[in-house]
Write a protein that holds these residues in place. Structure first.
Motif, mmCIF file in Angstrom:
data_model
loop_
_atom_site.group_PDB
_atom_site.id
_atom_site.type_symbol
_atom_site.label_atom_id
_atom_site.label_comp_id
_atom_site.label_asym_id
_atom_site.label_seq_id
_atom_site.Cartn_x
_atom_site.Cartn_y
_atom_site.Cartn_z
ATOM 1 N N ALA A 189 67.232 39.770 23.717
ATOM 2 C CA ALA A 189 66.480 40.753 22.958
ATOM 3 C C ALA A 189 66.636 40.462 21.463
ATOM 4 O O ALA A 189 67.557 39.760 21.044
ATOM 5 N N LEU A 190 65.745 41.001 20.685
ATOM 6 C CA LEU A 190 65.793 40.839 19.242
ATOM 7 C C LEU A 190 66.935 41.663 18.669
ATOM 8 O O LEU A 190 67.039 42.856 18.930
ATOM 9 N N SER A 191 67.780 41.030 17.898
ATOM 10 C CA SER A 191 68.876 41.738 17.228
ATOM 11 C C SER A 191 68.441 42.122 15.823
ATOM 12 O O SER A 191 67.458 41.581 15.290
ATOM 13 N N ALA A 192 69.176 43.025 15.199
ATOM 14 C CA ALA A 192 68.875 43.416 13.824
ATOM 15 C C ALA A 192 69.004 42.216 12.891
ATOM 16 O O ALA A 192 68.193 42.042 11.970
ATOM 17 N N ASP A 193 70.010 41.396 13.132
ATOM 18 C CA ASP A 193 70.211 40.207 12.312
ATOM 19 C C ASP A 193 69.036 39.240 12.440
ATOM 20 O O ASP A 193 68.514 38.737 11.440
ATOM 21 N N MET A 194 68.585 38.999 13.659
ATOM 22 C CA MET A 194 67.458 38.091 13.870
ATOM 23 C C MET A 194 66.182 38.683 13.271
ATOM 24 O O MET A 194 65.374 37.957 12.692
ATOM 25 N N ALA A 195 65.998 39.993 13.369
ATOM 26 C CA ALA A 195 64.820 40.632 12.774
ATOM 27 C C ALA A 195 64.813 40.435 11.261
ATOM 28 O O ALA A 195 63.762 40.150 10.674
ATOM 29 N N PHE A 229 59.132 34.694 7.616
ATOM 30 C CA PHE A 229 57.685 34.711 7.830
ATOM 31 C C PHE A 229 56.930 35.730 6.993
ATOM 32 O O PHE A 229 55.736 35.606 6.792
ATOM 33 N N LYS A 230 57.598 36.788 6.570
ATOM 34 C CA LYS A 230 57.000 37.823 5.711
ATOM 35 C C LYS A 230 55.720 38.430 6.300
ATOM 36 O O LYS A 230 54.856 38.898 5.573
ATOM 37 N N LYS A 231 55.587 38.410 7.608
ATOM 38 C CA LYS A 231 54.415 39.013 8.255
ATOM 39 C C LYS A 231 54.718 40.432 8.720
ATOM 40 O O LYS A 231 53.892 41.324 8.591
ATOM 41 N N PHE A 232 55.903 40.635 9.271
ATOM 42 C CA PHE A 232 56.339 41.941 9.754
ATOM 43 C C PHE A 232 57.655 42.301 9.079
ATOM 44 O O PHE A 232 58.461 41.427 8.781
#
Length: 82
Positions: A26-32, A39-42
């Motif tokens: 799953a996506l972690s806060a660190d990876m987010a 990428f500066k998209k989200f």
């Protein structure tokens, strides 16, 4: 840092991203935060909200145990009476 150590370090860094992209983590806060910066998209919040929505959808798809029963929500007024 020599070439072999640098290559090893890069593989270790890419492993969490590879696991995420392959659906093995799953996506972690660190990876987010890293993806937001790269990428500066989200925004980090948007990415984590997407992960939460995905997690909720996955949980909803799983069958509830046969012995599970629904319970009613208790309002603050009701909880103070008991």
């Amino acid at each position: 840092m020599d070439v072999a150590a640098n290559a090893s370090h890069r593989r270790a860094q890419s492993r969490p991203l590879s696991n995420l992209l392959n659906g093995n983590a799953a996506l972690s806060a660190d990876m987010a935060a890293r993806l937001e910066k790269a990428f500066k998209k989200f925004t980090r919040k948007e990415l984590l909200d997407m992960q939460a929505e995905y997690d909720a959808a996955q949980a909803k798809q799983k069958d509830a145990p046969a012995n599970a029963t629904a319970c009613a929500a208790v309002s603050d007024d009701q909880s103070q009476q008991h």
